[in-house]
Design an enzyme around this catalytic site. Structure first.
Site, PDB file in Angstrom:
ATOM      1  CE  LYS A  57       3.108   4.344   8.552  1.00 26.93           C
ATOM      2  NZ  LYS A  57       1.955   3.817   7.779  1.00 26.93           N
ATOM      3  CB  SER A  86      -0.055   2.822   4.124  1.00 23.35           C
ATOM      4  OG  SER A  86      -0.791   3.992   3.877  1.00 23.35           O
ATOM      5  CB  SER A 114       1.130   6.578   5.036  1.00 22.69           C
ATOM      6  OG  SER A 114       0.858   5.384   5.748  1.00 22.69           O
TER       7      SER A 114
END
Lengths: 470, 94
Positions: A67, A166, A142
């Site tokens: 990420k 997330s 997210s």
């Protein structure tokens, strides 16, 4: 292909780390222009590492997508924000150092809601990510890019971060396994901070066994993170296949009531029955403060974010507005130009609840309710070994369908937020599909929550469930 | 916790965030709706409950250790000169 299978192929000589990386690069160039899971990937750097990979190490030669909010030396770390569009990391986060020590190759940077604020990845300022199961739908967020990459098979596994769901929610929406460890289990050194009392790094994988394997090698004490716990990391593989016979599994009534799609509820209840058939005892429990979790979270998380994001001032790194009138103007304009709407909203909300005259009414009250939410779980775990719930009230919604009311989107985090407030571990595993909102075959997730530092039991229940629900 | 009015521009200024008039107009009702929801927390009886302290916290030993070299720290600086970060003048002439 799961990481464990890839590892077997390395050891048998069937394939090599270099060939595996080239394969991924091919998959990315074939499909990622549609999915948009990645913000960047550096094939030359990846190949250089893959060629030198030591396959005798536990993750030797395994490419893992990251990420874009974790620092990897010499790679971008944009956090999905214009503010950090041109940032290049001067160091490795602890999780990256640990992955490298276990032989893994960090490869590719995945898209995310800006500074991890959102649950659809639509808040990324740098690209659109689509759900590989249905390209008209969001991947969740997210960590939507990490979930989409693993689901689209453009990554074997990925790291994400989870502040209010997330990791678990995008895993649920994309039909992959997403693990959020306990607060304190995995070092956050080098993770760009959003809400420091809630943030935790975890994994996206195609199997529960892979989640256990990667957690094994990223977990553990780190003196560079003052919230990292100095306790031994159990051997997760050793208990993974023990099954659920004799375990008590709680079904909190507050997670099966109003607002949940009937199809989602039916799938989760079916999974619980399947675990009962394997010898688990199902127990109805109550987590009475659940209805206050979203309100509590949307005081604490923005408060911490407003403080953490004060570092983005245009001075030391990131965007600096041109031609400021003075230093004050430089701060204000750099932040105005660099941040997107959701980040601004949360900074304002957080600044407000911390401001003089409002602090006690909002922030202190939320911290006290948080203590009650944590006590709910502590009481529940005196009764049960783990808790089963849905991950999200519905499957993935359509891209662009959020409307203009952010509160509505916040309320959809209801089933994942409490685990962060309580600091406990949770996993989302695929739990069949439903037909919903004019679409067929949309993935549903089963969430398994454990007591603080109880990843072993979470993984064990998940492994048992994996075989019977998917 | 009785009123959900928020002076958006005033609070944004506290956070050193410039906002356009359009942004203020969009954020105002959104933030008030969020605060209205947050105010449900006032219904919870918290008598006798201790505020959640930072979950864990530990001080490290105060000993020197390796840290980033200046070139690493300066690598992303938007404006620099002579190994320093350059900023607009912060002190007014006397």
């Amino acid at each position: 292909m799961p990481v464990t299978q890839l590892r077997k192929q390395f050891l048998s000589g069937e394939t090599t780390p270099t060939a595996a990386l080239l394969h991924l690069a091919g998959e990315i160039s074939e499909r990622d222009h549609q999915t948009g899971a990645y913000l960047s990937h550096d094939l030359d750097a990846g190949l250089a590492e893959a060629q030198n990979a030591d396959i005798s190490l536990p993750l030797g030669g395994v490419p893992i997508a990251i990420k874009d909010n974790m620092n990897v030396l010499d790679q971008p770390c944009t956090c999905g924000s214009k503010f950090l569009e041109n940032f290049v990391s001067p160091y490795d986060a602890t999780v990256i150092r640990k992955l490298r020590a276990a032989g893994a190759v960090p490869f590719g940077r995945t898209n995310m809601d800006e500074f991890a604020m959102g649950s659809s990845t639509e808040n990324s300022a740098l690209g659109k990510t689509r759900n590989p199961v249905d390209l008209d739908r969001v991947p969740g967020g997210s960590s939507g890019g990490s979930a989409a990459a693993v689901a689209d098979q453009t990554a074997f596994a990925a790291l994400g971060s989870d502040t209010g769901g997330s990791i678990r929610q995008p895993a649920s929406h994309c039909g992959v396994v997403g693990l959020k460890p306990s607060y304190g289990r995995v070092s956050r050194y080098g993770l760009v901070a959003f809400a420091s009392s809630l943030d935790q790094i975890g994994t996206f994988t195609r199997s529960v066994e892979d989640a256990a394997l990667i957690l094994q090698h990223i977990a553990g004490f780190d003196p560079l993170d003052s919230t990292s716990l100095d306790v031994p990391v159990p051997d997760y593989a050793a208990t993974l296949n023990q099954g659920v016979k004799g375990l008590k599994l709680g079904l909190p009534k507050e997670y099966f009531g109003e607002g949940i799609d009937p199809g989602v509820r039916a799938n989760v209840e079916k999974a619980a029955k399947a675990l009962e058939a394997q010898g688990a005892e199902l127990v109805e429990i109550s987590l009475p403060h659940t209805e206050y979790a979203v309100a509590t979270y949307y005081v604490i998380a923005p408060a911490e974010a407003s403080s953490n994001l004060s570092r983005f001032d245009g001075i030391r790194y990131g965007h600096r507005a041109p031609n400021p009138a003075d230093i004050e103007d430089l701060y204000k304009k750099s932040r105005e130009q660099g941040f997107g709407a959701e980040v601004k909203r949360r900074i304002i909300l957080g600044t407000y609840v911390l401001s003089s005259g409002y602090y006690d009414a909002y922030y202190t009250q939320a911290q006290k309710v948080r203590a009650l939410i944590r006590q709910d779980f502590e009481k529940a775990y005196q009764q049960v070994d783990a808790i089963l719930t849905p991950v999200a009230p519905t499957p993935a919604r359509r891209i662009g369908s959020a409307g203009s009311d952010p509160l509505h989107e916040y309320l959809s985090d209801i089933f994942t937020i409490s685990a962060n407030l309580a600091g406990i571990p949770g996993i989302s595993i695929p739990c069949g599909t439903v037909d919903w909102d004019g679409a067929t075959g949309l993935p549903v997730g089963l969430q398994i929550l454990g007591p603080h530092m109880g990843e072993a039991v979470v993984l064990r229940v998940a492994k048992a469930a994996e075989g019977v629900v998917a | 916790m009785s009123q959900s009015y928020i002076d958006v521009r005033y609070v944004a200024n506290l956070a050193r965030l410039e906002l356009s008039d359009e942004e203020v107009a969009v954020f105002q009702p959104q933030l008030e709706a969020i605060l209205k929801h947050v105010e449900t927390l006032s219904r919870v009886d918290v008598s006798g409950i201790e505020e959640t302290a930072p979950l864990f916290g530990r001080m490290r030993d105060d000993t020197p250790h390796e840290s980033l070299p200046p070139e690493g720290l300066l690598r992303n600086a938007p404006d620099q000169a002579q190994g320093q970060i350059r900023v607009p003048k912060v002190v007014n002439d006397a």
